[in-house]
Design an enzyme around this catalytic site. Structure first.
Site, short mmCIF file in Angstrom:
data_model
loop_
_atom_site.label_atom_id
_atom_site.label_comp_id
_atom_site.label_asym_id
_atom_site.label_seq_id
_atom_site.Cartn_x
_atom_site.Cartn_y
_atom_site.Cartn_z
N PHE A 109 0.52 -0.73 -0.19
CA PHE A 109 0.18 -0.39 -0.04
C PHE A 109 1.05 1.36 0.43
O PHE A 109 0.36 1.97 1.20
CB PHE A 109 -0.90 0.45 1.47
N LYS A 132 7.24 -6.16 -10.04
CA LYS A 132 8.04 -6.17 -11.58
C LYS A 132 8.58 -8.10 -11.13
O LYS A 132 8.92 -8.62 -12.60
CB LYS A 132 8.93 -5.88 -11.79
N GLU A 151 0.03 -4.96 -16.70
CA GLU A 151 0.48 -3.27 -17.19
C GLU A 151 1.65 -2.96 -17.10
O GLU A 151 1.80 -2.57 -17.10
CB GLU A 151 -0.92 -3.13 -17.68
N GLY A 167 7.46 10.78 -6.11
CA GLY A 167 6.49 9.04 -6.44
C GLY A 167 7.65 8.02 -7.38
O GLY A 167 6.48 6.98 -7.49
N GLU A 195 11.85 3.92 -7.52
CA GLU A 195 11.72 2.63 -6.63
C GLU A 195 11.94 2.23 -4.83
O GLU A 195 12.62 3.65 -4.57
CB GLU A 195 12.03 1.17 -7.07
N LYS A 236 12.59 -4.81 -17.07
CA LYS A 236 11.52 -4.46 -17.34
C LYS A 236 11.96 -4.36 -18.61
O LYS A 236 10.72 -5.45 -19.96
CB LYS A 236 10.66 -2.62 -18.21
#
Ligand code: HSE
Length: 341
Positions: free
Chosen positions: A8, A127, A151, A208, A211, A226
């Site tokens: 969260f 990821k 996505e 924000g 990571e 990625k």
């Protein structure tokens, strides 16, 4: 559709803000009224309520520092551990938005398997599990008739994976190349504007983009993750991080930026992946090249295809709502599939 949300932080909160702010519109336009039945964090508590948790109250509790600030209600359970919460939730979908570990994918991978065992779809912003174990997750999901959507893992909510996997279906994609990390592109843009590396990084964190551990961004590992995801999703190739050549932007100095500018060039952190392998490294590109105009936390990806040639997508690559939106897009996709069944 009942959801359990793991993590969260920026992404999870961005998603819940969207539900708080657009809930009525989503219901009216798409007949979509998801219920968050569980939320689990590493150090700020967990909540489970089979009848659903209130998005606004969840956001207020986390803004106050801990989910223990969520108001009491009959049937509310607090402080279950994440695995117990997933198993007890009765949810339809696991949303995994916890911190990424590109080596082990844990603890998220364990949560994914527990959720599949409990009959849930997976929607991942994390990821790690996708980069490390997509083929296995897809196989396990297929056995139980569930989907794995992710996505959010590449270019935030900009539909890079949906473009490649759905809109470009029928084409053979031979290469994906572009700017795949928002934090470093933001830092490079701000350094061009005269800011120091350290101040630009602090701004990227405050916005924000970065990571949980921003070294993952500046050393190129996030973009490399990625690239692994793209290799797996587009080429069905399971590379390990060690198979890629990875270099970040930490060594770039204001002098490097000035000397590139003096000859009409700028620095970009470029990621490239093909079925044979890939790299992430800073490259100098001419300022009239289209990628030079991709600034701030904006990202870009070019797919090289057999039937269309090059197709380029430009859009946000990081950010709270921008990534939260990706979770919404995946959930709407799941809902469409359920409706079509
Ligand atoms: N830290 C990542 C970035 C977030 O800056 O691009 C999106 O994956």
């Amino acid at each position: 559709m009942k959801l359990v949300l793991i993590g969260f932080g920026n992404v999870g909160q961005g998603f819940v803000e969207i539900l708080r702010d657009k809930g009525a519109e989503l219901q009216a336009r798409y007949d979509f009224a998801p219920q968050i039945v569980g939320v689990a964090t590493r150090s700020r508590g967990t909540l489970l309520h089979p009848d659903g948790l209130d998005p606004a109250a969840l956001l207020e509790a986390i803004a106050a520092g801990h989910l223990s600030r969520y108001p009491d209600a009959p049937g509310l359970q607090r402080d279950l551990d994440s695995l117990a919460l997933i198993r007890a939730s009765g949810a339809d979908v696991l949303l995994e938005a916890g911190p990424t570990n590109l080596q082990t994918a844990q603890p998220a991978l364990e949560y994914c398997y527990a959720a599949l065992d409990a009959g849930m779809h997976l929607v991942l912003a994390n990821k790690g599990p996708v980069a490390v174990a997509l083929a296995d997750l897809r196989a396990r999901a297929a056995e139980v008739g569930k989907d794995v959507l992710f996505e959010a893992t590449v270019m935030a909510g900009t539909p890079s994976l949906r473009l490649a996997q759905q809109a470009l279906a029928g084409c053979t994609i031979s290469e994906a190349r572009g700017i795949l990390n928002g934090t470093t592109n933001y830092i490079l843009t701000q350094m061009e504007n005269g800011l120091s590396y350290g101040d630009a990084l602090l701004q990227a964190q405050a916005l924000g983009y970065a990571e949980t551990d921003p070294t993952a961004d500046v050393d190129g590992w996030d973009a490399a993750g990625k690239a692994l995801i793209l290799a797996s999703a587009l080429f069905e190739r399971s590379f390990a991080l060690e198979d890629l050549v990875v270099e970040g932007i930490r060594k770039l100095t204001p002098d490097d930026i000035d000397s590139a500018r003096a000859v009409g060039e700028c620095w970009k952190l470029i990621a490239r992946v093909t079925p044979e392998g890939g790299f992430v490294r800073p490259q100098r590109i001419a300022t009239h090249h289209p990628l030079a105009a991709v600034s701030g936390a904006t990202n870009a990806i070019t797919f090289t295809t057999d039937l269309l040639g090059e197709v380029t997508l430009v859009g946000p690559g990081a950010g709270r709502k921008e990534t939260g939106f990706a979770l919404l897009a995946d959930l709407l996709d799941l809902k469409r599939k359920q409706t079509n069944v």
